[in-house]
Design a protein around this motif. Sequence first.
Motif, PDB file in Angstrom:
ATOM      1  N   SER A  82       0.831  -1.200   0.000  1.00  0.00           N
ATOM      2  CA  SER A  82       0.000   0.000   0.000  1.00  0.00           C
ATOM      3  C   SER A  82       0.867   1.252   0.000  1.00  0.00           C
ATOM      4  O   SER A  82       0.412   2.343  -0.347  1.00  0.00           O
ATOM      5  N   VAL A  89      -0.895  -0.177  -7.807  1.00  0.00           N
ATOM      6  CA  VAL A  89      -2.142  -0.914  -7.602  1.00  0.00           C
ATOM      7  C   VAL A  89      -3.089  -0.706  -8.783  1.00  0.00           C
ATOM      8  O   VAL A  89      -3.799  -1.628  -9.193  1.00  0.00           O
ATOM      9  N   MET A 101      -2.853  -5.964  -0.716  1.00  0.00           N
ATOM     10  CA  MET A 101      -1.824  -5.088  -0.153  1.00  0.00           C
ATOM     11  C   MET A 101      -1.395  -5.560   1.229  1.00  0.00           C
ATOM     12  O   MET A 101      -2.235  -5.841   2.082  1.00  0.00           O
ATOM     13  N   ASP A 103       1.861  -5.286   4.463  1.00  0.00           N
ATOM     14  CA  ASP A 103       2.627  -4.280   5.193  1.00  0.00           C
ATOM     15  C   ASP A 103       4.087  -4.232   4.739  1.00  0.00           C
ATOM     16  O   ASP A 103       4.557  -5.088   3.985  1.00  0.00           O
ATOM     17  N   HIS A 314      -4.354   1.711   0.405  1.00  0.00           N
ATOM     18  CA  HIS A 314      -5.475   0.940   0.958  1.00  0.00           C
ATOM     19  C   HIS A 314      -6.462   1.827   1.713  1.00  0.00           C
ATOM     20  O   HIS A 314      -7.573   1.406   2.017  1.00  0.00           O
ATOM     21  N   GLN A 315      -6.060   3.070   1.976  1.00  0.00           N
ATOM     22  CA  GLN A 315      -6.942   4.015   2.661  1.00  0.00           C
ATOM     23  C   GLN A 315      -7.705   4.908   1.689  1.00  0.00           C
ATOM     24  O   GLN A 315      -8.518   5.726   2.118  1.00  0.00           O
ATOM     25  N   TYR A 319      -9.413   2.238  -3.955  1.00  0.00           N
ATOM     26  CA  TYR A 319      -8.764   0.943  -3.751  1.00  0.00           C
ATOM     27  C   TYR A 319      -8.875   0.492  -2.298  1.00  0.00           C
ATOM     28  O   TYR A 319      -8.024  -0.226  -1.787  1.00  0.00           O
ATOM     29  N   GLY A 320      -9.932   0.930  -1.628  1.00  0.00           N
ATOM     30  CA  GLY A 320     -10.089   0.644  -0.213  1.00  0.00           C
ATOM     31  C   GLY A 320      -9.970  -0.836   0.103  1.00  0.00           C
ATOM     32  O   GLY A 320     -10.549  -1.678  -0.577  1.00  0.00           O
ATOM     33  N   GLN A 321      -9.195  -1.125   1.109  1.00  0.00           N
ATOM     34  CA  GLN A 321      -9.002  -2.519   1.520  1.00  0.00           C
ATOM     35  C   GLN A 321      -8.993  -2.556   3.041  1.00  0.00           C
ATOM     36  O   GLN A 321      -8.268  -1.795   3.683  1.00  0.00           O
ATOM     37  N   LYS A 322      -9.808  -3.411   3.608  1.00  0.00           N
ATOM     38  CA  LYS A 322      -9.833  -3.542   5.064  1.00  0.00           C
ATOM     39  C   LYS A 322      -8.662  -4.399   5.486  1.00  0.00           C
ATOM     40  O   LYS A 322      -8.725  -5.632   5.516  1.00  0.00           O
ATOM     41  N   ALA A 323      -7.555  -3.724   5.759  1.00  0.00           N
ATOM     42  CA  ALA A 323      -6.334  -4.433   6.134  1.00  0.00           C
ATOM     43  C   ALA A 323      -5.688  -3.710   7.299  1.00  0.00           C
ATOM     44  O   ALA A 323      -5.733  -2.483   7.393  1.00  0.00           O
ATOM     45  N   GLU A 329       0.553   2.456   8.130  1.00  0.00           N
ATOM     46  CA  GLU A 329      -0.294   3.532   8.660  1.00  0.00           C
ATOM     47  C   GLU A 329       0.461   4.415   9.646  1.00  0.00           C
ATOM     48  O   GLU A 329       0.274   5.637   9.668  1.00  0.00           O
TER      49      GLU A 329
END
Length: 362
Positions: A82, A89, A101, A103, A314-315, A319-323, A329
Amino acid sequence: MISVANPQAQVVALRDEINTAIAAVLDSGIYILGPKVQQFEKEFAAFIGAPFAVGVANGTDAVRLALMALGIVVGDEVITVSHSAVATVSAITETGACPVMVDISPSHYCIDVAAIEAAITPKTRAIVPVHIYGQPADMLAIMALAERYDLKVVEDCAQAHGAAIGLQKVGTFGHAAAFSFYPTKNLGALGDGGAVVCKDAAVFDRLQCLRQYGWKTRYISDSHGVNSRLDELQAAVLSVKLKYLESGNGLRRAIAGRYSEALQHSGIIVPKIREGATHAMHLYVVQSEARTELASHLASYGVATALHYPAAIHQQAAYGQKAALSHTEYLYQRLLSLPMYPELGDAEIDQVCLGLKAWNKE
């Protein structure tokens, strides 16, 4: 104000050579996929240390076409980070594949190898490690993992022209590698441009077809392809600039050394270079819990700063992804880019260092 990047500075320095190269293209009457593109492809492949390079329209297309040439299709999962330009992406999504995505390493900011393995599923087909800021990812470990799980690897080298691990340049570890020649890159065109580097002749042949409608014979599409061609003008300019890439990277590293020296005992975390690696130093990115205050302080000294990037991919809504990407971050609240390009003069570097040293005293 000293800018974070200044692509015009290199154009000014090389104006006569660039003008001569452009004039030769104009006089030739050949403007798309001609001899200048072929010449640059050979020169760039030789520089990277790979058998083949294919010029394409931009770095995003380079990632996309590399994945397509390696057989990535709709529904496949591709593991990446991410922490990158959104282009990484976006390119995966454009193939119809699903970006997964994971870390990053908190010390080197590149993809975490353990996180890759934890994310592998039966649908995983490829990995796209990003050599972020010019820092080589841990390619030896990534390639060992890829071999174990029978995965393809496309290196995203958009910020890493000339970076290396030992004596081997990035772009030669994976099954293919994508480069961007956006004007601010270490090797930048006067517009968009990109290239895919590879070692396999069959992949090279597929890439040549893919970039131009799937043509093997002109106007006859043997397979689905796209329109993604590097033009003659950009190739000619890139051939000129390629001659100065190594020396430019050396200047970048020298500037980085001066910045890091100025930031000793400041509490600001400077870039940590992977052991045994050569950093391309595309960006000099520091880490500070007082990022906003540091940026304001440097601005008072006439020094611009930037956020690369303001939000992790990812935020972002597209392309939002709950990760739970805790390192990514955390760093996105702390990272700040300082001026970095080879044409920075001694007086400008001194000015940046003065501002950095003054921060130490506050």
